[in-house]
Design a protein around this motif. Structure first.
Motif, PDB file in Angstrom:
ATOM      1  N   MET A  48       8.469  88.082  96.517  1.00  0.00           N
ATOM      2  CA  MET A  48       9.235  87.525  95.398  1.00  0.00           C
ATOM      3  C   MET A  48       8.451  87.632  94.097  1.00  0.00           C
ATOM      4  N   GLN A  49       7.164  87.428  94.172  1.00  0.00           N
ATOM      5  CA  GLN A  49       6.338  87.517  92.977  1.00  0.00           C
ATOM      6  C   GLN A  49       6.258  88.963  92.480  1.00  0.00           C
ATOM      7  N   ASN A  50       6.140  89.916  93.388  1.00  0.00           N
ATOM      8  CA  ASN A  50       6.087  91.323  93.005  1.00  0.00           C
ATOM      9  C   ASN A  50       7.403  91.813  92.420  1.00  0.00           C
ATOM     10  N   MET A  51       8.513  91.275  92.906  1.00  0.00           N
ATOM     11  CA  MET A  51       9.821  91.711  92.411  1.00  0.00           C
ATOM     12  C   MET A  51      10.240  90.959  91.158  1.00  0.00           C
ATOM     13  N   GLY A  52       9.487  89.971  90.764  1.00  0.00           N
ATOM     14  CA  GLY A  52       9.821  89.209  89.569  1.00  0.00           C
ATOM     15  C   GLY A  52      10.846  88.120  89.811  1.00  0.00           C
ATOM     16  N   ILE A  53      11.048  87.772  91.065  1.00  0.00           N
ATOM     17  CA  ILE A  53      11.991  86.697  91.390  1.00  0.00           C
ATOM     18  C   ILE A  53      11.214  85.390  91.375  1.00  0.00           C
ATOM     19  N   SER A  54      11.707  84.435  90.632  1.00  0.00           N
ATOM     20  CA  SER A  54      11.029  83.130  90.593  1.00  0.00           C
ATOM     21  C   SER A  54      12.064  82.038  90.789  1.00  0.00           C
ATOM     22  N   GLY A  55      11.585  80.855  91.106  1.00  0.00           N
ATOM     23  CA  GLY A  55      12.480  79.728  91.327  1.00  0.00           C
ATOM     24  C   GLY A  55      13.038  79.158  90.045  1.00  0.00           C
ATOM     25  N   ALA A  56      12.505  79.543  88.885  1.00  0.00           N
ATOM     26  CA  ALA A  56      12.939  78.984  87.608  1.00  0.00           C
ATOM     27  C   ALA A  56      13.915  79.911  86.890  1.00  0.00           C
ATOM     28  N   GLU A  57      14.630  80.734  87.629  1.00  0.00           N
ATOM     29  CA  GLU A  57      15.591  81.652  87.025  1.00  0.00           C
ATOM     30  C   GLU A  57      16.770  80.859  86.475  1.00  0.00           C
ATOM     31  N   PRO A  58      17.185  81.127  85.233  1.00  0.00           N
ATOM     32  CA  PRO A  58      18.300  80.355  84.668  1.00  0.00           C
ATOM     33  C   PRO A  58      19.624  80.694  85.371  1.00  0.00           C
ATOM     34  N   ILE A  59      20.535  79.735  85.341  1.00  0.00           N
ATOM     35  CA  ILE A  59      21.831  79.905  86.000  1.00  0.00           C
ATOM     36  C   ILE A  59      22.708  80.804  85.130  1.00  0.00           C
ATOM     37  N   ASN A  60      23.275  81.811  85.749  1.00  0.00           N
ATOM     38  CA  ASN A  60      24.194  82.709  85.061  1.00  0.00           C
ATOM     39  C   ASN A  60      25.507  81.964  84.834  1.00  0.00           C
ATOM     40  N   PRO A  61      26.017  81.898  83.594  1.00  0.00           N
ATOM     41  CA  PRO A  61      27.252  81.144  83.331  1.00  0.00           C
ATOM     42  C   PRO A  61      28.468  81.709  84.076  1.00  0.00           C
ATOM     43  N   ILE A  62      28.527  83.012  84.254  1.00  0.00           N
ATOM     44  CA  ILE A  62      29.662  83.596  84.964  1.00  0.00           C
ATOM     45  C   ILE A  62      29.607  83.206  86.442  1.00  0.00           C
ATOM     46  N   GLN A  63      28.404  83.223  87.032  1.00  0.00           N
ATOM     47  CA  GLN A  63      28.275  82.804  88.425  1.00  0.00           C
ATOM     48  C   GLN A  63      28.622  81.329  88.572  1.00  0.00           C
ATOM     49  N   ALA A  64      28.235  80.506  87.599  1.00  0.00           N
ATOM     50  CA  ALA A  64      28.566  79.083  87.643  1.00  0.00           C
ATOM     51  C   ALA A  64      30.070  78.876  87.572  1.00  0.00           C
ATOM     52  N   ALA A  65      30.755  79.669  86.725  1.00  0.00           N
ATOM     53  CA  ALA A  65      32.209  79.547  86.616  1.00  0.00           C
ATOM     54  C   ALA A  65      32.893  79.973  87.910  1.00  0.00           C
ATOM     55  N   ILE A  66      32.403  81.040  88.516  1.00  0.00           N
ATOM     56  CA  ILE A  66      32.974  81.486  89.794  1.00  0.00           C
ATOM     57  C   ILE A  66      32.751  80.434  90.874  1.00  0.00           C
ATOM     58  N   ALA A  67      31.547  79.851  90.921  1.00  0.00           N
ATOM     59  CA  ALA A  67      31.259  78.800  91.904  1.00  0.00           C
ATOM     60  C   ALA A  67      32.166  77.592  91.692  1.00  0.00           C
ATOM     61  N   ASN A  68      32.405  77.226  90.423  1.00  0.00           N
ATOM     62  CA  ASN A  68      33.294  76.109  90.117  1.00  0.00           C
ATOM     63  C   ASN A  68      34.713  76.417  90.565  1.00  0.00           C
ATOM     64  N   ILE A  70      35.633  78.453  92.988  1.00  0.00           N
ATOM     65  CA  ILE A  70      35.661  78.417  94.458  1.00  0.00           C
ATOM     66  C   ILE A  70      35.695  76.972  94.949  1.00  0.00           C
ATOM     67  N   GLN A  71      34.917  76.092  94.317  1.00  0.00           N
ATOM     68  CA  GLN A  71      34.913  74.685  94.721  1.00  0.00           C
ATOM     69  C   GLN A  71      36.275  74.042  94.484  1.00  0.00           C
ATOM     70  N   MET A  72      36.910  74.388  93.382  1.00  0.00           N
ATOM     71  CA  MET A  72      38.239  73.830  93.099  1.00  0.00           C
ATOM     72  C   MET A  72      39.255  74.324  94.126  1.00  0.00           C
ATOM     73  N   ARG A  73      39.180  75.603  94.514  1.00  0.00           N
ATOM     74  CA  ARG A  73      40.116  76.154  95.492  1.00  0.00           C
ATOM     75  C   ARG A  73      39.881  75.533  96.866  1.00  0.00           C
ATOM     76  N   MET A  74      38.610  75.253  97.204  1.00  0.00           N
ATOM     77  CA  MET A  74      38.309  74.649  98.498  1.00  0.00           C
ATOM     78  C   MET A  74      38.788  73.205  98.554  1.00  0.00           C
ATOM     79  N   GLY A  75      38.876  72.546  97.396  1.00  0.00           N
ATOM     80  CA  GLY A  75      39.288  71.152  97.357  1.00  0.00           C
ATOM     81  C   GLY A  75      40.781  70.952  97.488  1.00  0.00           C
ATOM     82  N   GLN A  76      41.568  72.012  97.366  1.00  0.00           N
ATOM     83  CA  GLN A  76      43.014  71.874  97.487  1.00  0.00           C
ATOM     84  C   GLN A  76      43.371  71.531  98.923  1.00  0.00           C
ATOM     85  N   GLN A  77      44.431  70.729  99.100  1.00  0.00           N
ATOM     86  CA  GLN A  77      44.784  70.214 100.422  1.00  0.00           C
ATOM     87  C   GLN A  77      45.784  71.078 101.170  1.00  0.00           C
ATOM     88  N   ASN A  78      46.249  72.182 100.601  1.00  0.00           N
ATOM     89  CA  ASN A  78      47.267  72.977 101.280  1.00  0.00           C
ATOM     90  C   ASN A  78      46.665  74.189 101.983  1.00  0.00           C
TER      91      ASN A  78
END
Length: 97
Positions: A48-68, A70-78
């Motif tokens: 991870m260190q060689n590839m430049g992947i770190s735990g402090a990577e900022p959250i991508n806003p588009i990924q956050a919107a997609i995750a939100n 998906i969560q809304m669709r999973m919460g539907q009762q039908n």
């Protein structure tokens, strides 16, 4: 009588030796698995260190919107439920109430 007593004593000693041997094998497996886990952790951290992947990577806003979304669709009762029959085959789709 003496022969039976000697056989019983040898059998008891053999049982204790087998139990001791199993305990030694168990200890060795536990120690090896701990070493393997530590070694694997260090190797993954190095990659991870060689590839430049770190735990402090900022959250991508588009990924956050997609995750939100998906969560809304999973919460539907039908959401349909698919049940299995006794023979293991799937039944027809049933809507949740």
């Amino acid at each position: 009588m003496l022969t039976e007593l000697a056989i019983i004593i040898c059998t008891i000693i053999e049982i204790f030796v087998i139990i001791w041997g199993l305990a030694q094998i168990n200890r060795e497996i536990r120690e090896s698995s701990e070493f393997l886990a530590q070694d694997l952790d260090s190797k993954i951290a190095g990659v991870m260190q060689n590839m430049g992947i770190s735990g402090a990577e900022p959250i991508n806003p588009i990924q956050a919107a997609i995750a939100n979304m998906i969560q809304m669709r999973m919460g539907q009762q039908n959401n349909p439920i698919q049940l299995r029959e006794n023979n293991g085959q799937f039944q027809k789709m049933i809507k949740k109430d």
